[in-house]
Design an enzyme around this catalytic site. Sequence first.
Site, short mmCIF file in Angstrom:
data_model
loop_
_atom_site.label_atom_id
_atom_site.label_comp_id
_atom_site.label_asym_id
_atom_site.label_seq_id
_atom_site.Cartn_x
_atom_site.Cartn_y
_atom_site.Cartn_z
N SER A 76 -5.42 0.96 -4.46
CA SER A 76 -5.33 1.10 -5.92
C SER A 76 -5.95 2.38 -6.44
O SER A 76 -6.51 3.18 -5.70
CB SER A 76 -5.97 -0.09 -6.63
OG SER A 76 -7.37 -0.09 -6.45
N THR A 94 0.74 3.97 -6.22
CA THR A 94 -0.16 2.83 -6.03
C THR A 94 -0.12 2.04 -7.34
O THR A 94 0.85 2.11 -8.07
CB THR A 94 -1.59 3.29 -5.63
OG1 THR A 94 -2.37 2.14 -5.28
CG2 THR A 94 -2.28 4.08 -6.72
N TYR A 95 -1.17 1.27 -7.60
CA TYR A 95 -1.23 0.50 -8.84
C TYR A 95 -2.59 0.70 -9.49
O TYR A 95 -3.54 1.17 -8.86
CB TYR A 95 -0.96 -0.99 -8.59
CG TYR A 95 -1.97 -1.64 -7.66
CD1 TYR A 95 -3.10 -2.27 -8.16
CD2 TYR A 95 -1.80 -1.59 -6.29
CE1 TYR A 95 -4.04 -2.84 -7.31
CE2 TYR A 95 -2.72 -2.15 -5.43
CZ TYR A 95 -3.83 -2.78 -5.95
OH TYR A 95 -4.75 -3.33 -5.10
N GLY A 112 -8.56 2.92 -0.80
CA GLY A 112 -7.71 2.60 0.34
C GLY A 112 -6.96 3.82 0.82
O GLY A 112 -7.47 4.94 0.79
N ALA A 113 -5.71 3.62 1.23
CA ALA A 113 -4.91 4.71 1.78
C ALA A 113 -4.75 5.87 0.80
O ALA A 113 -4.66 7.04 1.21
CB ALA A 113 -3.54 4.19 2.21
N ALA A 114 -4.74 5.58 -0.49
CA ALA A 114 -4.59 6.65 -1.50
C ALA A 114 -5.74 7.65 -1.43
O ALA A 114 -5.58 8.81 -1.81
CB ALA A 114 -4.50 6.04 -2.90
#
Length: 122
Positions: free
Chosen positions: A25, A57-58, A73-75
């Site tokens: 996110s 993402t969100y 996270g991955a972002a």
Amino acid sequence: MQRIMLRAKLHRVTVTEADLHYEGSCGIDEDLLDAAGMREFERIELYNVTNGERFDTYIIKAARGSGAISLNGAAARRAQVGDLLIICTYGPMSEEQSAAHKPQVVLVDDANRVKEIRKFPA
């Protein structure tokens, strides 16, 4: 026919935190969300002005007035603290709606505080 149109944009916000081990996110200061008309859990596309990365993402809410823009996270692999981002939301619109639509554009200062809100094109 439906068109997918730019709905809102946070222009040139600065990344304040990147946490690879958080569950995905992008945290965004609630003041910025309100200014742009964005909502928690809404899908966003992010464009890293600093390195050219583009990803999605969100949204999750960050503390109001904090100026926070956190990638999680991955972002967190796509930007570093200090990078400039453009954050956009898009939405479906009918031909009639899209003909009259003007996206909301939020410009910020160096601390990610709202400097100006525009309807684009001006």
